[in-house]
Motif scaffolding. Structure first.
Motif, PDB file in Angstrom:
ATOM      1  N   ILE A  28     -50.139  98.479 -50.694  1.00 31.26           N
ATOM      2  CA  ILE A  28     -49.637  99.265 -49.561  1.00 31.26           C
ATOM      3  C   ILE A  28     -49.288 100.684 -50.016  1.00 31.26           C
ATOM      4  O   ILE A  28     -48.622 100.869 -51.036  1.00 31.26           O
ATOM      5  CB  ILE A  28     -48.431  98.546 -48.938  1.00 31.26           C
ATOM      6  CG1 ILE A  28     -48.946  97.270 -48.264  1.00 31.26           C
ATOM      7  CG2 ILE A  28     -47.705  99.426 -47.921  1.00 31.26           C
ATOM      8  CD1 ILE A  28     -47.893  96.302 -47.884  1.00 31.26           C
ATOM      9  N   LEU A  30     -45.578  90.696 -51.273  1.00 31.53           N
ATOM     10  CA  LEU A  30     -45.244  90.340 -49.888  1.00 31.53           C
ATOM     11  C   LEU A  30     -46.013  89.106 -49.435  1.00 31.53           C
ATOM     12  O   LEU A  30     -45.604  88.418 -48.510  1.00 31.53           O
ATOM     13  CB  LEU A  30     -45.565  91.512 -48.952  1.00 31.53           C
ATOM     14  CG  LEU A  30     -44.895  92.847 -49.293  1.00 31.53           C
ATOM     15  CD1 LEU A  30     -45.271  93.906 -48.267  1.00 31.53           C
ATOM     16  CD2 LEU A  30     -43.384  92.707 -49.351  1.00 31.53           C
ATOM     17  N   LEU A  33     -46.913 101.345 -38.286  1.00 30.51           N
ATOM     18  CA  LEU A  33     -46.203 101.597 -39.550  1.00 30.51           C
ATOM     19  C   LEU A  33     -46.672 102.920 -40.155  1.00 30.51           C
ATOM     20  O   LEU A  33     -47.780 103.374 -39.875  1.00 30.51           O
ATOM     21  CB  LEU A  33     -46.478 100.472 -40.555  1.00 30.51           C
ATOM     22  CG  LEU A  33     -45.982  99.071 -40.191  1.00 30.51           C
ATOM     23  CD1 LEU A  33     -46.453  98.068 -41.234  1.00 30.51           C
ATOM     24  CD2 LEU A  33     -44.463  99.039 -40.089  1.00 30.51           C
ATOM     25  N   THR A  62     -47.255 103.129 -43.227  1.00 28.43           N
ATOM     26  CA  THR A  62     -47.954 102.707 -44.450  1.00 28.43           C
ATOM     27  C   THR A  62     -49.287 102.063 -44.069  1.00 28.43           C
ATOM     28  O   THR A  62     -49.458 101.591 -42.939  1.00 28.43           O
ATOM     29  CB  THR A  62     -47.117 101.671 -45.222  1.00 28.43           C
ATOM     30  OG1 THR A  62     -46.741 100.637 -44.318  1.00 28.43           O
ATOM     31  CG2 THR A  62     -45.888 102.294 -45.851  1.00 28.43           C
ATOM     32  N   VAL A  63     -50.198 102.035 -45.046  1.00 26.64           N
ATOM     33  CA  VAL A  63     -51.492 101.383 -44.817  1.00 26.64           C
ATOM     34  C   VAL A  63     -51.794 100.449 -45.993  1.00 26.64           C
ATOM     35  O   VAL A  63     -51.529 100.792 -47.147  1.00 26.64           O
ATOM     36  CB  VAL A  63     -52.623 102.425 -44.617  1.00 26.64           C
ATOM     37  CG1 VAL A  63     -52.784 103.348 -45.822  1.00 26.64           C
ATOM     38  CG2 VAL A  63     -53.956 101.754 -44.306  1.00 26.64           C
ATOM     39  N   GLY A 116     -46.806  90.570 -40.655  1.00 22.83           N
ATOM     40  CA  GLY A 116     -47.522  89.301 -40.556  1.00 22.83           C
ATOM     41  C   GLY A 116     -46.684  88.132 -41.016  1.00 22.83           C
ATOM     42  O   GLY A 116     -46.965  86.984 -40.694  1.00 22.83           O
ATOM     43  N   MET A 117     -45.636  88.421 -41.773  1.00 23.24           N
ATOM     44  CA  MET A 117     -44.826  87.343 -42.331  1.00 23.24           C
ATOM     45  C   MET A 117     -44.078  86.552 -41.254  1.00 23.24           C
ATOM     46  O   MET A 117     -43.697  85.416 -41.481  1.00 23.24           O
ATOM     47  CB  MET A 117     -43.783  87.933 -43.276  1.00 23.24           C
ATOM     48  CG  MET A 117     -44.352  88.507 -44.549  1.00 23.24           C
ATOM     49  SD  MET A 117     -43.090  89.516 -45.309  1.00 23.24           S
ATOM     50  CE  MET A 117     -43.159  89.002 -46.993  1.00 23.24           C
ATOM     51  N   VAL A 172     -50.762  90.530 -51.356  1.00 22.30           N
ATOM     52  CA  VAL A 172     -50.351  91.829 -50.795  1.00 22.30           C
ATOM     53  C   VAL A 172     -49.116  92.317 -51.555  1.00 22.30           C
ATOM     54  O   VAL A 172     -48.133  91.583 -51.676  1.00 22.30           O
ATOM     55  CB  VAL A 172     -50.023  91.725 -49.287  1.00 22.30           C
ATOM     56  CG1 VAL A 172     -49.549  93.079 -48.735  1.00 22.30           C
ATOM     57  CG2 VAL A 172     -51.221  91.224 -48.484  1.00 22.30           C
ATOM     58  N   ASN A 192     -49.009  93.305 -35.756  1.00 23.99           N
ATOM     59  CA  ASN A 192     -49.366  92.754 -37.067  1.00 23.99           C
ATOM     60  C   ASN A 192     -50.484  93.620 -37.669  1.00 23.99           C
ATOM     61  O   ASN A 192     -51.623  93.563 -37.226  1.00 23.99           O
ATOM     62  CB  ASN A 192     -49.817  91.301 -36.891  1.00 23.99           C
ATOM     63  CG  ASN A 192     -49.934  90.574 -38.218  1.00 23.99           C
ATOM     64  OD1 ASN A 192     -49.682  91.140 -39.276  1.00 23.99           O
ATOM     65  ND2 ASN A 192     -50.316  89.317 -38.148  1.00 23.99           N
ATOM     66  N   PRO A 236     -59.095  91.847 -40.771  1.00 24.91           N
ATOM     67  CA  PRO A 236     -58.250  90.674 -40.990  1.00 24.91           C
ATOM     68  C   PRO A 236     -59.144  89.441 -41.109  1.00 24.91           C
ATOM     69  O   PRO A 236     -60.364  89.546 -40.980  1.00 24.91           O
ATOM     70  CB  PRO A 236     -57.429  90.612 -39.706  1.00 24.91           C
ATOM     71  CG  PRO A 236     -58.347  91.159 -38.667  1.00 24.91           C
ATOM     72  CD  PRO A 236     -59.195  92.204 -39.360  1.00 24.91           C
ATOM     73  N   SER A 237     -58.552  88.303 -41.335  1.00 20.67           N
ATOM     74  CA  SER A 237     -59.341  87.074 -41.400  1.00 20.67           C
ATOM     75  C   SER A 237     -60.018  86.836 -40.045  1.00 20.67           C
ATOM     76  O   SER A 237     -59.434  87.109 -38.984  1.00 20.67           O
ATOM     77  CB  SER A 237     -58.437  85.902 -41.761  1.00 20.67           C
ATOM     78  OG  SER A 237     -57.280  85.909 -40.958  1.00 20.67           O
ATOM     79  N   LYS A 243     -40.823  92.945 -43.901  1.00 18.72           N
ATOM     80  CA  LYS A 243     -41.494  94.119 -44.471  1.00 18.72           C
ATOM     81  C   LYS A 243     -42.962  94.100 -44.132  1.00 18.72           C
ATOM     82  O   LYS A 243     -43.589  95.101 -43.926  1.00 18.72           O
ATOM     83  CB  LYS A 243     -41.375  94.083 -45.989  1.00 18.72           C
ATOM     84  CG  LYS A 243     -40.006  94.388 -46.447  1.00 18.72           C
ATOM     85  CD  LYS A 243     -40.084  95.122 -47.759  1.00 18.72           C
ATOM     86  CE  LYS A 243     -38.710  95.640 -48.108  1.00 18.72           C
ATOM     87  NZ  LYS A 243     -38.733  96.621 -49.145  1.00 18.72           N
ATOM     88  N   GLU A 267     -56.251  84.144 -48.602  1.00 16.85           N
ATOM     89  CA  GLU A 267     -56.222  85.589 -48.404  1.00 16.85           C
ATOM     90  C   GLU A 267     -55.661  86.310 -49.635  1.00 16.85           C
ATOM     91  O   GLU A 267     -54.967  85.714 -50.458  1.00 16.85           O
ATOM     92  CB  GLU A 267     -55.362  85.935 -47.180  1.00 16.85           C
ATOM     93  CG  GLU A 267     -55.768  85.224 -45.910  1.00 16.85           C
ATOM     94  CD  GLU A 267     -55.208  83.816 -45.821  1.00 16.85           C
ATOM     95  OE1 GLU A 267     -54.636  83.320 -46.805  1.00 16.85           O
ATOM     96  OE2 GLU A 267     -55.352  83.211 -44.752  1.00 16.85           O
TER      97      GLU A 267
HETATM   98  P1  AMP Z   1     -54.660  89.267 -42.600  1.00 18.51           P
HETATM   99  O1  AMP Z   1     -55.346  90.468 -42.117  1.00 18.51           O
HETATM  100  O2  AMP Z   1     -54.633  88.145 -41.644  1.00 18.51           O
HETATM  101  O3  AMP Z   1     -55.106  88.898 -43.983  1.00 18.51           O
HETATM  102  O4  AMP Z   1     -53.154  89.736 -42.750  1.00 18.51           O
HETATM  103  C1  AMP Z   1     -52.869  90.963 -43.358  1.00 18.51           C
HETATM  104  C2  AMP Z   1     -51.512  90.915 -43.984  1.00 18.51           C
HETATM  105  O5  AMP Z   1     -51.198  92.176 -44.581  1.00 18.51           O
HETATM  106  C3  AMP Z   1     -50.427  90.612 -42.959  1.00 18.51           C
HETATM  107  O6  AMP Z   1     -49.472  89.752 -43.531  1.00 18.51           O
HETATM  108  C4  AMP Z   1     -49.883  92.002 -42.691  1.00 18.51           C
HETATM  109  O7  AMP Z   1     -48.578  91.962 -42.199  1.00 18.51           O
HETATM  110  C5  AMP Z   1     -49.982  92.650 -44.068  1.00 18.51           C
HETATM  111  N1  AMP Z   1     -50.021  94.108 -43.951  1.00 18.51           N
HETATM  112  C6  AMP Z   1     -51.020  94.860 -43.499  1.00 18.51           C
HETATM  113  N2  AMP Z   1     -50.669  96.158 -43.487  1.00 18.51           N
HETATM  114  C7  AMP Z   1     -49.414  96.237 -43.950  1.00 18.51           C
HETATM  115  C8  AMP Z   1     -48.498  97.295 -44.166  1.00 18.51           C
HETATM  116  N3  AMP Z   1     -48.808  98.554 -43.913  1.00 18.51           N
HETATM  117  N4  AMP Z   1     -47.262  97.002 -44.640  1.00 18.51           N
HETATM  118  C9  AMP Z   1     -46.946  95.728 -44.914  1.00 18.51           C
HETATM  119  N5  AMP Z   1     -47.775  94.671 -44.729  1.00 18.51           N
HETATM  120  C10 AMP Z   1     -48.987  94.916 -44.246  1.00 18.51           C
END
Ligand code: AMP
Ligand code: MG
Length: 355
Positions: free
Chosen positions: A113, A207, A128, A130-131, A242-243, A196, A74, A155-156, A239, A193
């Motif tokens: 992203i 997303l 991934l 991507t960032v 985290g989803m 995205v 994640n 993250p949170s 995609k 949050e």
């Molecule tokens: P959180 O850090 O708990 O707020 O979660 C971060 C969210 O951003 C999660 O849903 C991740 O899956 C999403 N996320 C972070 N980096 C990427 C990425 N490179 N591509 C797609 N989603 C991302």
């Protein structure tokens, strides 16, 4: 194991022996020192509290995953304080639509992203290419990033799967002993949050919904781009990784009560009209329920006309309710407009049933 220190920014007279009350600049200096030494630190942002570490150091980022118990597939959002920092993190040029959205919404609760540069370690993006990058608007978050001169993966600052922390106390209750420091800057303004998005040719995909709504994004790029909220069920391989995880959830079973359903009928039909059940409803519904023979505890979620208030207090109410020993929590659906879309997104992921 750490002895978790809490640095409370000087703003009131509350004191406690675990808590050091300190000037903001001193707190930020201490936090920055730890981050530069590859430690993790919890700090406030305008969305929720973040758990930050040097995004470019594998060793530091690993500590985030460990403290949260977050699955390493994640990926994390990287936080910056100046636009120039973006160029180190990404590969290729910034699309025009991204540029416009950055102009409009940064600093603020919008994560974009990009294709990642080789400087960003695999662990930060969970492998991934991507960032995800955001520039928070909270003055403490910005000052901390500035002081470290580093992009911060953050993250949170909760245990993975639980409701995100909107108060320093929430961070303390989840991560005490697992991190060296919490900077307590009071309640987070938004409470959910960030939004995205990913941008492809001609399309902006949302997303994760947040305080920057689909209408706000359309207002900026709607002439040139189709703006679409992606429902994770549409994707076999999510995609945004985290989803796929259960999120934001209290330990107590949580049912969402649809607007079209009758709470009194649900209580009767499921034989749950008793003090073991908690119902959380809008101020308006609460007024209506008073005249009924309800034996459950009832909490006020806020007025249906103030979705921002509901968003800001949602995670706090879920966390508090979870500690009160109920067998079941029922929460009323809110309107899927403005930030209500993000509220319902989080609730749907947290719920065990929609009734
Ligand atoms: P959180 O850090 O708990 O707020 O979660 C971060 C969210 O951003 C999660 O849903 C991740 O899956 C999403 N996320 C972070 N980096 C990427 C990425 N490179 N591509 C797609 N989603 C991302
Ligand atoms: Mg999270």
């Amino acid at each position: 194991m750490y002895k978790t220190a809490v640095l409370k920014i000087k703003r009131d007279l509350i004191n406690n022996k675990n808590i050091e009350i300190i000037e903001q600049t001193k707190a930020i200096k201490k936090a920055a020192e730890l981050i530069v030494e590859n430690e993790v630190v919890a700090f406030p942002t305008e969305t929720v509290y973040g758990l930050g570490a040097n995004a470019l150091k594998e060793k530091a980022v690993l500590k985030i995953f460990e403290a949260k118990g977050r699955p390493t597939d994640n990926p994390l959002i990287v936080h910056i304080s100046r636009r120039e920092q973006l160029f180190k993190l990404i590969k290729g040029c910034i699309l025009k639509a991204a540029d416009k959205l950055i102009d409009e919404f940064w600093p603020g609760p919008l994560t974009i992203i990009f294709k990642k540069s080789s400087r960003v370690p695999q662990i930060t993006t969970a492998g991934l290419d991507t960032v995800a990058v955001r520039m928070p608007s909270h003055p403490i978050a910005l000052a901390l990033i500035n002081q470290t001169e580093l992009p911060l993966a953050a993250p949170s600052a909760n245990s993975s799967g639980f409701p995100s922390p909107t108060h320093a106390e929430h961070v303390y209750s989840d991560l005490n002993g697992k991190i060296p420091l919490i900077v307590d800057g009071g309640i987070c303004d938004i409470g959910l949050e960030s939004t995205v998005i990913e941008i492809q040719s001609g399309q902006v995909n949302i997303l994760r919904p947040g305080a920057i709504t689909i209408e706000m994004i359309k207002g900026v790029v709607g002439n040139t781009h189709l703006v679409k909220t992606i429902n994770h069920k549409e994707h076999v391989r999510p995609k945004s990784p985290g989803m796929k995880y259960k999120h934001y959830a209290p330990s107590t079973p949580l049912w969402i009560v649809k607007k079209s359903s009758s709470i009194t009928k649900i209580l009767k039909k499921n034989d749950i009209n008793n003090e073991k059940t908690l119902i959380i409803v809008s101020s308006e519904t609460l007024q209506d329920l008073r005249s009924n023979q309800i034996k459950t505890k009832i909490k006020d979620l806020g007025s249906i006309n103030d979705l921002d208030y509901i968003a800001k207090n949602l995670f706090k109410i879920l966390r508090e309710s979870d500690l009160e020993g109920f067998k079941l929590i029922l929460i009323e659906e809110v309107s899927k407009r403005d930030i209500g879309i993000a509220v319902m997104n989080r609730l749907t992921k947290a719920a065990t049933k929609i009734i």
